[in-house]
Write a protein that holds these residues in place. Structure first.
Motif, mmCIF file in Angstrom:
data_model
loop_
_atom_site.group_PDB
_atom_site.id
_atom_site.type_symbol
_atom_site.label_atom_id
_atom_site.label_comp_id
_atom_site.label_asym_id
_atom_site.label_seq_id
_atom_site.Cartn_x
_atom_site.Cartn_y
_atom_site.Cartn_z
ATOM 1 N N PHE A 3 -53.632 14.475 17.839
ATOM 2 C CA PHE A 3 -54.204 14.692 19.173
ATOM 3 C C PHE A 3 -54.780 16.259 19.233
ATOM 4 O O PHE A 3 -54.387 16.961 18.447
ATOM 5 C CB PHE A 3 -53.477 14.278 20.139
ATOM 6 C CG PHE A 3 -52.070 15.291 20.261
ATOM 7 C CD1 PHE A 3 -51.940 16.524 20.867
ATOM 8 C CD2 PHE A 3 -50.842 14.615 19.661
ATOM 9 C CE1 PHE A 3 -50.958 17.034 20.997
ATOM 10 C CE2 PHE A 3 -49.657 15.363 19.545
ATOM 11 C CZ PHE A 3 -49.661 16.517 20.480
ATOM 12 N N SER A 4 -55.787 16.251 20.142
ATOM 13 C CA SER A 4 -56.476 17.666 20.072
ATOM 14 C C SER A 4 -56.034 18.508 21.325
ATOM 15 O O SER A 4 -56.203 19.678 21.274
ATOM 16 C CB SER A 4 -57.669 17.484 19.786
ATOM 17 O OG SER A 4 -58.168 17.203 18.715
ATOM 18 N N CYS A 5 -55.417 18.037 22.451
ATOM 19 C CA CYS A 5 -55.450 18.392 23.633
ATOM 20 C C CYS A 5 -54.383 17.838 24.500
ATOM 21 O O CYS A 5 -54.638 16.366 24.419
ATOM 22 C CB CYS A 5 -56.729 18.471 24.471
ATOM 23 S SG CYS A 5 -56.724 19.210 26.032
ATOM 24 N N LEU A 6 -53.617 18.491 25.309
ATOM 25 C CA LEU A 6 -52.786 18.086 26.252
ATOM 26 C C LEU A 6 -53.487 18.201 27.564
ATOM 27 O O LEU A 6 -53.535 19.387 27.914
ATOM 28 C CB LEU A 6 -51.481 18.316 26.057
ATOM 29 C CG LEU A 6 -50.705 18.137 24.659
ATOM 30 C CD1 LEU A 6 -49.381 18.833 24.803
ATOM 31 C CD2 LEU A 6 -50.319 16.531 24.599
ATOM 32 N N GLU A 158 -60.130 10.070 22.512
ATOM 33 C CA GLU A 158 -58.877 9.234 21.880
ATOM 34 C C GLU A 158 -58.075 10.233 21.232
ATOM 35 O O GLU A 158 -56.725 10.131 20.860
ATOM 36 C CB GLU A 158 -59.187 8.279 20.679
ATOM 37 C CG GLU A 158 -59.831 8.796 19.757
ATOM 38 C CD GLU A 158 -61.421 8.669 19.846
ATOM 39 O OE1 GLU A 158 -61.920 8.815 18.727
ATOM 40 O OE2 GLU A 158 -62.002 8.744 20.740
ATOM 41 N N THR A 159 -58.481 11.568 21.144
ATOM 42 C CA THR A 159 -57.561 12.760 20.829
ATOM 43 C C THR A 159 -57.045 13.604 21.758
ATOM 44 O O THR A 159 -56.437 14.616 21.785
ATOM 45 C CB THR A 159 -58.412 13.808 19.855
ATOM 46 O OG1 THR A 159 -59.395 14.484 20.503
ATOM 47 C CG2 THR A 159 -58.988 12.867 18.742
ATOM 48 N N LYS A 194 -42.329 12.663 23.462
ATOM 49 C CA LYS A 194 -41.400 12.349 22.560
ATOM 50 C C LYS A 194 -42.132 10.995 21.830
ATOM 51 O O LYS A 194 -42.041 10.752 20.662
ATOM 52 C CB LYS A 194 -40.242 11.780 23.047
ATOM 53 C CG LYS A 194 -38.981 12.855 23.377
ATOM 54 C CD LYS A 194 -37.868 12.447 24.188
ATOM 55 C CE LYS A 194 -36.992 13.396 24.578
ATOM 56 N NZ LYS A 194 -35.714 12.881 25.072
ATOM 57 N N GLU A 195 -42.877 10.274 22.504
ATOM 58 C CA GLU A 195 -43.660 9.177 22.040
ATOM 59 C C GLU A 195 -44.774 9.672 20.785
ATOM 60 O O GLU A 195 -44.937 8.963 19.831
ATOM 61 C CB GLU A 195 -44.439 8.580 23.155
ATOM 62 C CG GLU A 195 -45.325 7.366 22.619
ATOM 63 C CD GLU A 195 -46.154 6.556 23.646
ATOM 64 O OE1 GLU A 195 -47.044 6.116 23.495
ATOM 65 O OE2 GLU A 195 -45.934 6.954 24.899
ATOM 66 N N PHE A 196 -45.174 10.946 21.008
ATOM 67 C CA PHE A 196 -46.030 11.287 20.095
ATOM 68 C C PHE A 196 -45.384 12.395 19.255
ATOM 69 O O PHE A 196 -46.379 13.318 18.568
ATOM 70 C CB PHE A 196 -47.166 12.134 20.912
ATOM 71 C CG PHE A 196 -47.841 11.197 21.923
ATOM 72 C CD1 PHE A 196 -48.488 10.107 21.688
ATOM 73 C CD2 PHE A 196 -47.525 11.245 23.226
ATOM 74 C CE1 PHE A 196 -49.341 9.197 22.449
ATOM 75 C CE2 PHE A 196 -48.012 10.477 24.135
ATOM 76 C CZ PHE A 196 -48.928 9.460 23.919
#
Length: 200
Positions: A3-6, A158-159, A194-196
Motif C-alpha cells: 500500500f502507498s498511503c494511509l 487499491e494502494t 494488524k491486518e496489513f
C-alpha cells in the motif's frame, strides 16, 4: 500487502468529536442516536458549511431550524466548537510513528472553525496531505470526494487504506476502489493495521 498511503478521517477516528449526545440533549431526545449521527452527513446546512459555501452564522441558523431548537446562532456556534475536544489519547503518538514509515493523509468533513483548532493542537502537521472538505468543496460520503483525493495523491485507489467511523463513508471509499475499514478510535485503527502487517 503493498500500500502507498494511509488515509484518515479525523472525527471519531483520531479526534474526540461528539456531535451525537449533545444533539440528543438539545432536541430532548426527539431524534434517535442514529438520526443524530446521520445529521452531520445529511443536513443541508452542515453540507454547505463543510463545503465552505456559507459562514458560521448561516450554518447555525440552518441547523437551529432543521433541528427545531430555541437557541441564538452565536450560542449554537459556541456549543458546536466545544463538541470537538481535540485529539484522542494516543493519536499523536500513533500518527508520528506511522508517519515515520508511511505516507499519511487525511480526508475530513470539517470547517474553518474546527480546522483552526486542529492546527493549534498540532494535528494537521502530522499529515503529508490534507483534504479538509471546506477547502476542497466536497464532502463524504459523496464519491466525488474520494475521487478528488485519489486524483490529487496520484495513486492507484487499491494502494490507499482508508479509516472512517461512519459506515456510509467506508462503503463509498470502497466503492471508489480504496481499501476501507470502519474504525472508531485509536485502538480500532491499530487493530485494523494488524491486518496489513503494520504494528504501532
Amino acid at each position: 500487502m503493498n500500500f502507498s498511503c494511509l488515509l484518515f478521517d479525523l472525527g471519531g477516528v483520531v479526534v474526540d468529536w461528539d456531535g451525537i449526545d449533545p444533539l440528543l440533549e438539545l432536541t430532548r431526545h426527539r431524534i434517535t442516536p442514529d438520526a443524530a449521527r446521520r445529521f452531520w452527513l445529511e443536513s443541508e446546512s452542515v453540507k454547505k458549511f463543510s463545503a465552505g459555501r456559507c459562514g458560521p452564522d448561516e450554518f447555525a441558523r440552518g441547523c437551529i431550524g432543521e433541528l427545531g431548537l430555541s437557541l441564538a446562532p452565536k450560542e449554537f456556534i459556541e456549543l458546536f466548537k466545544s463538541w470537538d475536544r481535540g485529539s484522542l489519547p494516543g493519536a499523536h503518538d500513533m500518527l508520528r510513528a506511522l508517519g515515520s514509515k508511511y505516507r499519511l493523509a487525511c480526508l475530513s468533513n470539517t470547517n474553518a472553525l474546527h480546522w483552526r483548532m486542529h492546527r493549534e493542537h498540532g494535528l494537521v502537521e502530522l499529515f503529508r496531505d490534507c483534504f479538509p472538505s471546506f477547502e476542497i468543496g466536497l464532502g463524504k460520503p459523496d464519491p466525488a470526494a474520494f475521487r478528488y483525493v485519489i486524483d490529487h495523491l496520484q495513486l492507484a485507489p487499491e494502494t490507499i487504506i482508508y479509516f472512517d467511523d461512519n459506515p456510509e463513508c467506508v462503503h463509498a471509499a470502497a466503492g471508489c476502489g480504496m481499501i476501507a475499514r470502519q474504525t472508531v478510535g485509536v485502538d480500532a485503527v491499530k487493530n485494523a493495521l494488524k491486518e496489513f502487517g503494520v504494528a504501532v
